[in-house]
Write a protein that holds these residues in place. Structure first.
Motif, mmCIF file in Angstrom:
data_model
loop_
_atom_site.group_PDB
_atom_site.id
_atom_site.type_symbol
_atom_site.label_atom_id
_atom_site.label_comp_id
_atom_site.label_asym_id
_atom_site.label_seq_id
_atom_site.Cartn_x
_atom_site.Cartn_y
_atom_site.Cartn_z
ATOM 1 N N VAL A 39 59.387 17.977 56.157
ATOM 2 C CA VAL A 39 59.581 19.593 57.063
ATOM 3 C C VAL A 39 58.214 20.235 57.023
ATOM 4 O O VAL A 39 58.492 21.249 57.691
ATOM 5 C CB VAL A 39 60.582 19.973 56.445
ATOM 6 C CG1 VAL A 39 61.895 19.241 56.313
ATOM 7 C CG2 VAL A 39 60.115 20.580 54.947
ATOM 8 N N GLY A 40 57.213 19.720 56.405
ATOM 9 C CA GLY A 40 55.937 20.566 56.292
ATOM 10 C C GLY A 40 56.096 21.971 55.459
ATOM 11 O O GLY A 40 55.720 22.826 55.669
ATOM 12 N N LEU A 41 56.932 21.924 54.234
ATOM 13 C CA LEU A 41 57.047 22.837 53.350
ATOM 14 C C LEU A 41 56.470 22.290 52.189
ATOM 15 O O LEU A 41 56.245 21.333 52.020
ATOM 16 C CB LEU A 41 58.406 23.366 53.506
ATOM 17 C CG LEU A 41 58.951 23.981 54.628
ATOM 18 C CD1 LEU A 41 60.435 24.170 54.304
ATOM 19 C CD2 LEU A 41 58.245 25.382 55.074
ATOM 20 N N SER A 42 56.426 23.464 51.289
ATOM 21 C CA SER A 42 55.848 23.111 49.930
ATOM 22 C C SER A 42 56.948 22.386 49.144
ATOM 23 O O SER A 42 58.406 22.771 49.128
ATOM 24 C CB SER A 42 55.431 24.326 49.083
ATOM 25 O OG SER A 42 56.286 25.202 48.865
ATOM 26 N N PRO A 43 56.847 21.552 47.963
ATOM 27 C CA PRO A 43 57.860 21.112 46.983
ATOM 28 C C PRO A 43 58.511 22.043 46.536
ATOM 29 O O PRO A 43 59.733 22.051 46.165
ATOM 30 C CB PRO A 43 57.057 20.112 46.127
ATOM 31 C CG PRO A 43 55.831 19.915 47.150
ATOM 32 C CD PRO A 43 55.561 20.887 47.729
ATOM 33 N N LYS A 44 57.840 23.391 46.112
ATOM 34 C CA LYS A 44 58.587 24.319 45.367
ATOM 35 C C LYS A 44 59.818 24.912 46.282
ATOM 36 O O LYS A 44 60.628 25.191 45.799
ATOM 37 C CB LYS A 44 57.558 25.451 44.877
ATOM 38 C CG LYS A 44 58.007 26.578 44.256
ATOM 39 C CD LYS A 44 56.845 27.455 43.781
ATOM 40 C CE LYS A 44 57.367 28.729 43.008
ATOM 41 N NZ LYS A 44 56.394 29.608 42.636
ATOM 42 N N ASN A 91 61.642 16.326 46.024
ATOM 43 C CA ASN A 91 61.239 17.503 46.699
ATOM 44 C C ASN A 91 60.028 17.300 47.231
ATOM 45 O O ASN A 91 60.049 17.556 48.346
ATOM 46 C CB ASN A 91 60.941 18.552 45.461
ATOM 47 C CG ASN A 91 62.500 19.108 44.728
ATOM 48 O OD1 ASN A 91 63.528 18.926 45.307
ATOM 49 N ND2 ASN A 91 62.238 19.724 43.861
ATOM 50 N N ARG A 92 59.196 16.387 46.841
ATOM 51 C CA ARG A 92 57.773 16.159 47.558
ATOM 52 C C ARG A 92 58.246 15.404 48.797
ATOM 53 O O ARG A 92 57.428 15.483 49.705
ATOM 54 C CB ARG A 92 56.915 15.278 46.395
ATOM 55 C CG ARG A 92 56.382 16.319 45.392
ATOM 56 C CD ARG A 92 55.490 15.388 44.782
ATOM 57 N NE ARG A 92 54.672 16.480 43.592
ATOM 58 C CZ ARG A 92 53.902 17.190 43.654
ATOM 59 N NH1 ARG A 92 53.169 17.392 44.965
ATOM 60 N NH2 ARG A 92 53.425 18.121 42.725
ATOM 61 N N ALA A 93 59.207 14.529 48.660
ATOM 62 C CA ALA A 93 59.319 13.560 49.781
ATOM 63 C C ALA A 93 60.001 14.340 50.812
ATOM 64 O O ALA A 93 59.365 14.169 52.140
ATOM 65 C CB ALA A 93 60.151 12.483 49.469
ATOM 66 N N VAL A 94 60.973 15.493 50.598
ATOM 67 C CA VAL A 94 61.438 15.904 51.645
ATOM 68 C C VAL A 94 60.365 17.144 52.092
ATOM 69 O O VAL A 94 60.191 17.402 53.417
ATOM 70 C CB VAL A 94 62.858 16.891 51.040
ATOM 71 C CG1 VAL A 94 63.398 17.766 52.230
ATOM 72 C CG2 VAL A 94 63.899 15.999 50.744
ATOM 73 N N ALA A 95 59.378 17.763 51.346
ATOM 74 C CA ALA A 95 58.461 18.387 51.836
ATOM 75 C C ALA A 95 57.539 17.961 52.815
ATOM 76 O O ALA A 95 56.941 18.443 53.639
ATOM 77 C CB ALA A 95 57.764 19.034 50.359
ATOM 78 N N GLU A 96 57.211 16.469 52.496
ATOM 79 C CA GLU A 96 56.275 15.839 53.539
ATOM 80 C C GLU A 96 57.006 15.898 54.911
ATOM 81 O O GLU A 96 56.265 15.872 55.784
ATOM 82 C CB GLU A 96 56.132 14.620 52.861
ATOM 83 C CG GLU A 96 55.139 13.545 53.778
ATOM 84 C CD GLU A 96 54.868 12.127 53.293
ATOM 85 O OE1 GLU A 96 53.793 11.919 53.516
ATOM 86 O OE2 GLU A 96 55.771 11.559 52.990
#
Length: 340
Positions: free
Chosen positions: A143-148, A136-141
């Motif tokens: 797309v610029g969204l939170s891991p949650k 989740n953290r990798a994808v969040a980085e």
């Protein structure tokens, strides 16, 4: 601790993966599709870029080599078209379509006209479908969204559930800590002498977790050995085994497969054997005791003819060595019994 994998690593599709050479490319040859912007380009933004002074040179666009698809710079292309230009400066990205999309999202989130929230969420769903193992953290980085937020969207993408996930650092970690601990346990049971770092890299857990698993195995082994010995003593007592030959100290009958396997498992769990050189040597040679009739027949059948004589002689010598070892152990056992 975890280990790095190749191929689907998170560390790719960054700006550093774009070629450094800047080339002029004909605008007519460009493919203007596949943008992460669902609504297409913003006409006002393209017009604003077109009206910039000529000396305000815009950065080169990014193009996928082989397809000429624009990864980053759609608005700059539209601006060049509004100016009547026929060519534009570009740098090339060498990668597949999935990598190109990740790079397009990453770049459009960080500069120029930002992606809308809806487009970033849509990008999350596509990235998770194409890279289900990314954390989740990798994808969040990307797309610029939170891991949650990414975690909440993961259940909507229909991607298969991966046992491990790749983090932002490109390292693999198990989704479930329990599965990682179980892998570490299996490795330690196979090779108790493995280092913490070796096991942590193979199991995808931290060295501290491996240390805790090793301590737990040692505690279990320490508790098991007295119980195993007590069970053997009960089985050997006249009350449980009224065999007159045992009572006279005769050589006991060979152990059956179940008993042999149980004794070998108990010995392999004994830290006093596992953690010294003589003990490990003994455990390795005792593995022969697990050989069943089918295995023996396979070894005999597969043995090349020119090796039969040598192996037969060595097997006979090994048998004599084992008989001598059994005799010496029986003498030690009698001596220990007499001293009590």
């Amino acid at each position: 601790m975890s280990h790095v994998v190749s191929g689907d690593a998170i560390n790719c599709e960054r700006e550093t993966d774009i070629g450094s050479d800047v080339e002029w490319i004909s605008i007519a040859e460009l493919v203007l599709r596949g943008s992460p912007r669902s609504a297409g380009e913003d006409a006002d933004h393209a017009l604003a870029l077109a009206e910039l002074e000529p000396e305000a040179e815009l950065p080169p666009i990014v193009v996928q080599r082989g397809t000429n698809r624009v990864i980053d710079g759609m608005h700059r292309v539209r601006a060049a078209q509004l100016r009547g230009e026929r060519a534009i400066r570009a740098r090339y990205f060498d990668g597949d379509d999935a990598g190109a999309f990740v790079l397009a999202v990453r770049l459009n989130v960080r500069h120029g006209l930002p992606l809308s929230l809806a487009d970033r969420k849509s990008a999350v769903l596509r990235i998770l479908r194409e890279h289900p193992g990314w954390s989740n953290r990798a994808v969040a980085e990307v797309v610029g969204l939170s891991p949650k937020t990414v975690g909440a969207l993961r259940g909507q993408c229909g991607a298969p559930v991966a046992e491990v996930r790749i983090g932002r650092d490109g390292r693999v970690r198990p989704v479930s800590a329990a599965s990682g601990r179980e892998r570490a346990r299996e490795i330690l049971l196979r090779d108790p002498t493995s280092s913490l770092r070796t096991v942590s890299a193979a199991a995808g857990v931290s060295p501290g977790t491996v240390r805790a698993v090793r301590m737990q195995l040692n505690e279990q082994a320490t508790a098991l050995i007295p119980e195993q010995r007590a069970a053997e003593q009960r089985a050997a007592s006249p009350k449980q085994n009224p065999d007159p030959r045992r009572a006279r100290g005769a050589t006991p009958r060979p152990a059956g497969p179940d008993r042999t396997g149980a004794m070998l498992r108990a010995l392999r769990s004994d830290p006093s054997l596992r953690f010294n050189e003589s003990g490990r040597l003994l455990l390795s040679v005792l593995a022969v005791a697990e050989m069943d009739a089918r295995t023996r027949e396979r070894l005999v059948g597969d043995l090349p003819d020119h090796c039969v004589e040598f192996v037969a002689e060595l097997a006979e010598a090994s048998g004599q060595a084992w008989q001598e070892l059994a005799k010496r152990l029986a003498e030690r056992r009698c001596a220990a019994a007499g001293s009590k």
